[in-house]
Design an enzyme around this catalytic site. Structure first.
Site, PDB file in Angstrom:
ATOM      1  N   ILE A  23      -7.683  -0.364   0.591  1.00 30.17           N
ATOM      2  CA  ILE A  23      -6.320  -0.274   0.082  1.00 30.17           C
ATOM      3  C   ILE A  23      -5.392   0.049   1.256  1.00 30.17           C
ATOM      4  O   ILE A  23      -4.874   1.159   1.384  1.00 30.17           O
ATOM      5  CB  ILE A  23      -6.193   0.786  -1.038  1.00 30.17           C
ATOM      6  CG1 ILE A  23      -7.229   0.543  -2.132  1.00 30.17           C
ATOM      7  CG2 ILE A  23      -4.787   0.752  -1.631  1.00 30.17           C
ATOM      8  CD1 ILE A  23      -7.190   1.546  -3.276  1.00 30.17           C
ATOM      9  N   PRO A  24      -5.188  -0.932   2.152  1.00 26.33           N
ATOM     10  CA  PRO A  24      -4.269  -0.686   3.264  1.00 26.33           C
ATOM     11  C   PRO A  24      -2.852  -0.509   2.721  1.00 26.33           C
ATOM     12  O   PRO A  24      -2.462  -1.185   1.764  1.00 26.33           O
ATOM     13  CB  PRO A  24      -4.391  -1.952   4.123  1.00 26.33           C
ATOM     14  CG  PRO A  24      -4.941  -2.992   3.214  1.00 26.33           C
ATOM     15  CD  PRO A  24      -5.736  -2.283   2.170  1.00 26.33           C
ATOM     16  N   HIS A  25      -2.129   0.427   3.299  1.00 25.32           N
ATOM     17  CA  HIS A  25      -0.774   0.677   2.827  1.00 25.32           C
ATOM     18  C   HIS A  25       0.093   1.210   3.954  1.00 25.32           C
ATOM     19  O   HIS A  25      -0.419   1.721   4.947  1.00 25.32           O
ATOM     20  CB  HIS A  25      -0.776   1.652   1.646  1.00 25.32           C
ATOM     21  CG  HIS A  25      -1.497   2.928   1.921  1.00 25.32           C
ATOM     22  ND1 HIS A  25      -2.874   3.028   1.858  1.00 25.32           N
ATOM     23  CD2 HIS A  25      -1.052   4.149   2.265  1.00 25.32           C
ATOM     24  CE1 HIS A  25      -3.227   4.272   2.147  1.00 25.32           C
ATOM     25  NE2 HIS A  25      -2.147   4.965   2.406  1.00 25.32           N
ATOM     26  N   ALA A  26       1.386   1.050   3.766  1.00 37.69           N
ATOM     27  CA  ALA A  26       2.331   1.516   4.779  1.00 37.69           C
ATOM     28  C   ALA A  26       3.717   1.567   4.167  1.00 37.69           C
ATOM     29  O   ALA A  26       3.964   1.013   3.094  1.00 37.69           O
ATOM     30  CB  ALA A  26       2.333   0.561   5.976  1.00 37.69           C
ATOM     31  N   LEU A  70      -0.442  -2.305  -0.165  1.00 40.86           N
ATOM     32  CA  LEU A  70       0.793  -1.831  -0.770  1.00 40.86           C
ATOM     33  C   LEU A  70       1.754  -1.438   0.337  1.00 40.86           C
ATOM     34  O   LEU A  70       1.431  -0.605   1.187  1.00 40.86           O
ATOM     35  CB  LEU A  70       0.503  -0.634  -1.679  1.00 40.86           C
ATOM     36  CG  LEU A  70       1.678  -0.057  -2.437  1.00 40.86           C
ATOM     37  CD1 LEU A  70       2.268  -1.085  -3.398  1.00 40.86           C
ATOM     38  CD2 LEU A  70       1.252   1.188  -3.197  1.00 40.86           C
TER      39      LEU A  70
END
Length: 122
Positions: A38-41, A76
């Site tokens: 779940i990569p997010h930034a 996300l």
């Protein structure tokens, strides 16, 4: 690939988006195990959150907590001002992606629409 997709939708610079995700990844892997990441930034100069779900043809190495390769990535990217909503959405998605039935359906999905329907309608 994720940053390119988001850039097309938002008009943002794909390199900057990639760097934001990479910076977050350096803090600690977002590979949560069971073939999921779940990569997010946070994004700058936008007021709309963007989610991207990718189903990999072949699993990729991701430095996940269980050391297994990843075949499902739920990315996300949220505006700076939406930090609380960001955390709630991440939690909801992690919970959904922890459901074995949902994972089985996602891995069998044959189209973008199927992936979307599985995530939205469950």
């Amino acid at each position: 690939m994720i940053s390119e997709i988001v850039a097309m939708r938002t008009g943002q610079n794909p390199t900057e988006l990639f760097e934001c995700m990479l910076s977050r990844e350096k803090v600690g892997s977002t590979g949560i195990g069971n073939g999921i990441a779940i990569p997010h930034a946070r994004m700058h100069s936008t007021d709309q959150a963007i989610a991207v779900l990718l189903q990999c043809e072949s699993p990729i190495e991701f430095d996940s907590i269980d050391n297994r390769p990843v075949d499902l990535l739920f990315a996300l990217l949220v505006p700076d001002a939406q930090c609380k909503e960001h955390l709630k959405t991440l939690s909801n998605m992690a919970e959904r992606l922890n459901n074995k039935q949902v994972l089985k359906q996602l891995r069998k999905a044959k189209s973008d629409q199927e992936l979307y329907d599985i995530m939205v309608n469950h």
